[in-house]
Design a protein around this motif. Structure first.
Motif, PDB file in Angstrom:
ATOM      1  N   ARG A 151     -40.202  -1.318  -1.070  1.00 43.79           N
ATOM      2  CA  ARG A 151     -40.190  -2.077  -2.299  1.00 43.79           C
ATOM      3  C   ARG A 151     -41.699  -2.853  -3.385  1.00 43.79           C
ATOM      4  N   ALA A 152     -42.342  -3.159  -2.036  1.00 46.78           N
ATOM      5  CA  ALA A 152     -43.654  -3.401  -2.314  1.00 46.78           C
ATOM      6  C   ALA A 152     -44.195  -2.249  -3.170  1.00 46.78           C
ATOM      7  N   LYS A 153     -44.099  -1.571  -2.663  1.00 45.77           N
ATOM      8  CA  LYS A 153     -44.331   0.077  -3.984  1.00 45.77           C
ATOM      9  C   LYS A 153     -43.459   0.046  -4.869  1.00 45.77           C
ATOM     10  N   LYS A 154     -42.377   0.234  -5.020  1.00 49.36           N
ATOM     11  CA  LYS A 154     -41.383   0.375  -6.434  1.00 49.36           C
ATOM     12  C   LYS A 154     -42.283  -0.528  -7.490  1.00 49.36           C
ATOM     13  N   LEU A 155     -42.349  -1.645  -6.964  1.00 46.57           N
ATOM     14  CA  LEU A 155     -42.656  -3.482  -7.759  1.00 46.57           C
ATOM     15  C   LEU A 155     -43.951  -2.655  -8.730  1.00 46.57           C
ATOM     16  N   LYS A 156     -45.576  -2.289  -7.653  1.00 51.11           N
ATOM     17  CA  LYS A 156     -46.168  -1.869  -8.135  1.00 51.11           C
ATOM     18  C   LYS A 156     -46.103  -0.423  -9.402  1.00 51.11           C
ATOM     19  N   THR A 157     -45.793   0.389  -8.562  1.00 50.70           N
ATOM     20  CA  THR A 157     -45.488   1.302  -9.552  1.00 50.70           C
ATOM     21  C   THR A 157     -44.287   1.061 -10.727  1.00 50.70           C
ATOM     22  N   LEU A 158     -43.708   0.464 -10.850  1.00 51.47           N
ATOM     23  CA  LEU A 158     -42.760  -0.242 -12.208  1.00 51.47           C
ATOM     24  C   LEU A 158     -43.581  -0.686 -13.268  1.00 51.47           C
ATOM     25  N   GLU A 159     -44.817  -1.888 -12.587  1.00 54.34           N
ATOM     26  CA  GLU A 159     -45.278  -2.542 -13.240  1.00 54.34           C
ATOM     27  C   GLU A 159     -46.297  -2.030 -13.465  1.00 54.34           C
ATOM     28  N   GLN A 160     -46.953  -0.555 -12.880  1.00 49.30           N
ATOM     29  CA  GLN A 160     -47.700   0.015 -14.063  1.00 49.30           C
ATOM     30  C   GLN A 160     -47.842   0.428 -14.717  1.00 49.30           C
ATOM     31  N   ARG A 161     -46.083   1.676 -15.018  1.00 44.75           N
ATOM     32  CA  ARG A 161     -45.669   1.213 -16.444  1.00 44.75           C
ATOM     33  C   ARG A 161     -45.070   0.938 -17.403  1.00 44.75           C
ATOM     34  N   VAL A 162     -45.230  -0.626 -17.120  1.00 42.80           N
ATOM     35  CA  VAL A 162     -45.076  -1.486 -17.753  1.00 42.80           C
ATOM     36  C   VAL A 162     -46.231  -1.097 -18.582  1.00 42.80           C
ATOM     37  N   TYR A 163     -47.492  -1.063 -17.876  1.00 45.88           N
ATOM     38  CA  TYR A 163     -48.653  -1.470 -18.649  1.00 45.88           C
ATOM     39  C   TYR A 163     -49.354   0.107 -19.765  1.00 45.88           C
ATOM     40  N   SER A 164     -48.536   1.046 -18.540  1.00 48.18           N
ATOM     41  CA  SER A 164     -49.280   3.062 -18.874  1.00 48.18           C
ATOM     42  C   SER A 164     -48.520   3.087 -19.996  1.00 48.18           C
ATOM     43  N   GLU A 165     -47.097   2.497 -20.324  1.00 46.39           N
ATOM     44  CA  GLU A 165     -46.145   3.631 -21.236  1.00 46.39           C
ATOM     45  C   GLU A 165     -45.352   2.427 -21.772  1.00 46.39           C
ATOM     46  N   GLN A 166     -45.752   0.715 -21.948  1.00 46.10           N
ATOM     47  CA  GLN A 166     -45.751  -0.294 -22.384  1.00 46.10           C
ATOM     48  C   GLN A 166     -44.195  -0.233 -22.744  1.00 46.10           C
ATOM     49  N   GLN A 167     -43.052   0.248 -21.529  1.00 44.03           N
ATOM     50  CA  GLN A 167     -41.699   0.534 -20.706  1.00 44.03           C
ATOM     51  C   GLN A 167     -41.748  -0.952 -20.294  1.00 44.03           C
ATOM     52  N   SER A 224     -29.486 -18.059  -5.798  1.00 43.87           N
ATOM     53  CA  SER A 224     -28.518 -17.199  -5.005  1.00 43.87           C
ATOM     54  C   SER A 224     -26.793 -17.578  -5.193  1.00 43.87           C
ATOM     55  N   LYS A 225     -26.055 -15.924  -4.751  1.00 40.26           N
ATOM     56  CA  LYS A 225     -24.560 -15.967  -5.416  1.00 40.26           C
ATOM     57  C   LYS A 225     -24.630 -16.203  -6.277  1.00 40.26           C
ATOM     58  N   ILE A 226     -25.745 -15.335  -7.387  1.00 41.97           N
ATOM     59  CA  ILE A 226     -25.589 -15.464  -9.112  1.00 41.97           C
ATOM     60  C   ILE A 226     -26.280 -13.894  -9.721  1.00 41.97           C
ATOM     61  N   PRO A 227     -25.343 -13.823 -10.425  1.00 42.35           N
ATOM     62  CA  PRO A 227     -25.566 -12.623 -10.488  1.00 42.35           C
ATOM     63  C   PRO A 227     -26.960 -12.450 -11.566  1.00 42.35           C
ATOM     64  N   CYS A 228     -27.621 -11.399 -11.790  1.00 46.10           N
ATOM     65  CA  CYS A 228     -28.694 -11.598 -11.835  1.00 46.10           C
ATOM     66  C   CYS A 228     -29.662  -9.650 -12.506  1.00 46.10           C
ATOM     67  N   ILE A 229     -29.532  -9.954 -13.827  1.00 42.73           N
ATOM     68  CA  ILE A 229     -31.154  -8.847 -14.222  1.00 42.73           C
ATOM     69  C   ILE A 229     -32.617  -9.418 -13.774  1.00 42.73           C
ATOM     70  N   PHE A 230     -33.612  -9.104 -13.623  1.00 42.77           N
ATOM     71  CA  PHE A 230     -34.846  -9.220 -13.395  1.00 42.77           C
ATOM     72  C   PHE A 230     -35.715  -7.562 -14.404  1.00 42.77           C
ATOM     73  N   LEU A 231     -36.005  -8.581 -15.424  1.00 45.19           N
ATOM     74  CA  LEU A 231     -37.193  -7.677 -16.629  1.00 45.19           C
ATOM     75  C   LEU A 231     -38.413  -7.881 -15.532  1.00 45.19           C
ATOM     76  N   LEU A 232     -39.363  -6.410 -16.293  1.00 45.52           N
ATOM     77  CA  LEU A 232     -40.830  -6.785 -15.950  1.00 45.52           C
ATOM     78  C   LEU A 232     -41.395  -6.207 -17.569  1.00 45.52           C
ATOM     79  N   TYR A 233     -42.101  -6.509 -17.734  1.00 46.67           N
ATOM     80  CA  TYR A 233     -42.983  -6.589 -18.827  1.00 46.67           C
ATOM     81  C   TYR A 233     -44.398  -6.864 -18.529  1.00 46.67           C
ATOM     82  N   LYS A 234     -45.223  -6.865 -20.387  1.00 47.04           N
ATOM     83  CA  LYS A 234     -46.601  -6.912 -20.354  1.00 47.04           C
ATOM     84  C   LYS A 234     -46.937  -8.031 -21.088  1.00 47.04           C
TER      85      LYS A 234
END
Length: 234
Positions: A151-167, A224-234
């Protein structure tokens, strides 16, 4: 009403139908007798919400979930091939988006059957709208790995895409693990990275907030017990 496979959005929670669905949807629903559904019980409940007078026992339901075989799915479309409209109903939100309904839509497209998506709430689109993040380029990843290192690896990969692709990067978690997800984001992402937490969208207690990782530290509500979506951006 044109014969087609209608993709029928449902409410994201215990929300009045009229606040999130056009009246046109009800007209379409009342003209359908065959429904392909993620969960029969919740689909029946939704249809009763649309019209209390609807004759549920006169309807046919075809369950569609991760256990349904491709052969069964293909057979579900026989009424449509015979000229009867069918509806696809998800557990919540828009069918065929992060949902097994996509499988039956793919088959309908291969068979050159008409597919009509109707308007309704999508937590993915609504969270992007409310986040203030890039709505021109975004990616939804569903569930992230459970194993801590992965999970830590995936989060860092997604964060990198935020900065490299502005996505903008979006993902979800099982509600009872939401708090752990936020802890992992705050532990693994850069202090300046922005995190939007979108919870209970279109429902009572709707919560959509964007802050930097540093600003979220020590100020995260109980999710807890609440439907959520999490979004990352720069």
């Amino acid at each position: 009403m044109e014969t087609a496979l209608y993709l029928l959005p449902v409410t994201l929670g215990d929300t009045p139908i009229e606040t999130v669905l056009p009246s046109y949807n009800k007209e379409i629903i009342l003209g359908i007798r065959h429904f392909i559904v993620e969960d029969v019980r919740s689909a029946r409940r939704f249809l009763k919400k649309v019209d209390r007078e609807i004759d549920i026992d006169a309807l046919t339901f075809y369950p569609l979930n991760k256990h349904t075989s491709p052969e069964d799915i293909s057979g579900y479309l026989k009424p449509l091939i015979a000229g009867q409209s069918m509806g696809v109903i998800s557990e919540a939100g828009c069918p065929a988006v992060a949902d097994p309904g996509a499988d039956v839509v793919a088959i309908a497209q291969r068979k050159n059957l008409k597919v009509v998506p109707l308007v309704g709430p999508s937590s993915i689109i609504l969270s992007v709208m409310g986040s203030g993040f890039n709505g021109q380029s975004f990616a939804f990843h569903g569930y992230l790995p459970i194993e801590p290192d992965e999970r830590a690896k995936k989060l860092k990969t997604l964060e990198q895409r935020v900065y490299s692709e502005q996505q903008t990067q979006l993902f979800i978690e099982t509600p009872y693990r939401n708090n752990k997800m936020v802890d992992d984001i705050l532990r693994n992402c850069r202090p300046q990275t922005k995190l939007c937490i979108a919870a209970n969208i279109t429902c009572e207690g709707e919560y959509i907030r964007t802050k930097t990782v540093k600003e979220w530290q020590g100020k995260v509500p109980d999710l807890s017990k609440i439907p959520c979506i999490f979004l990352l951006y720069k």
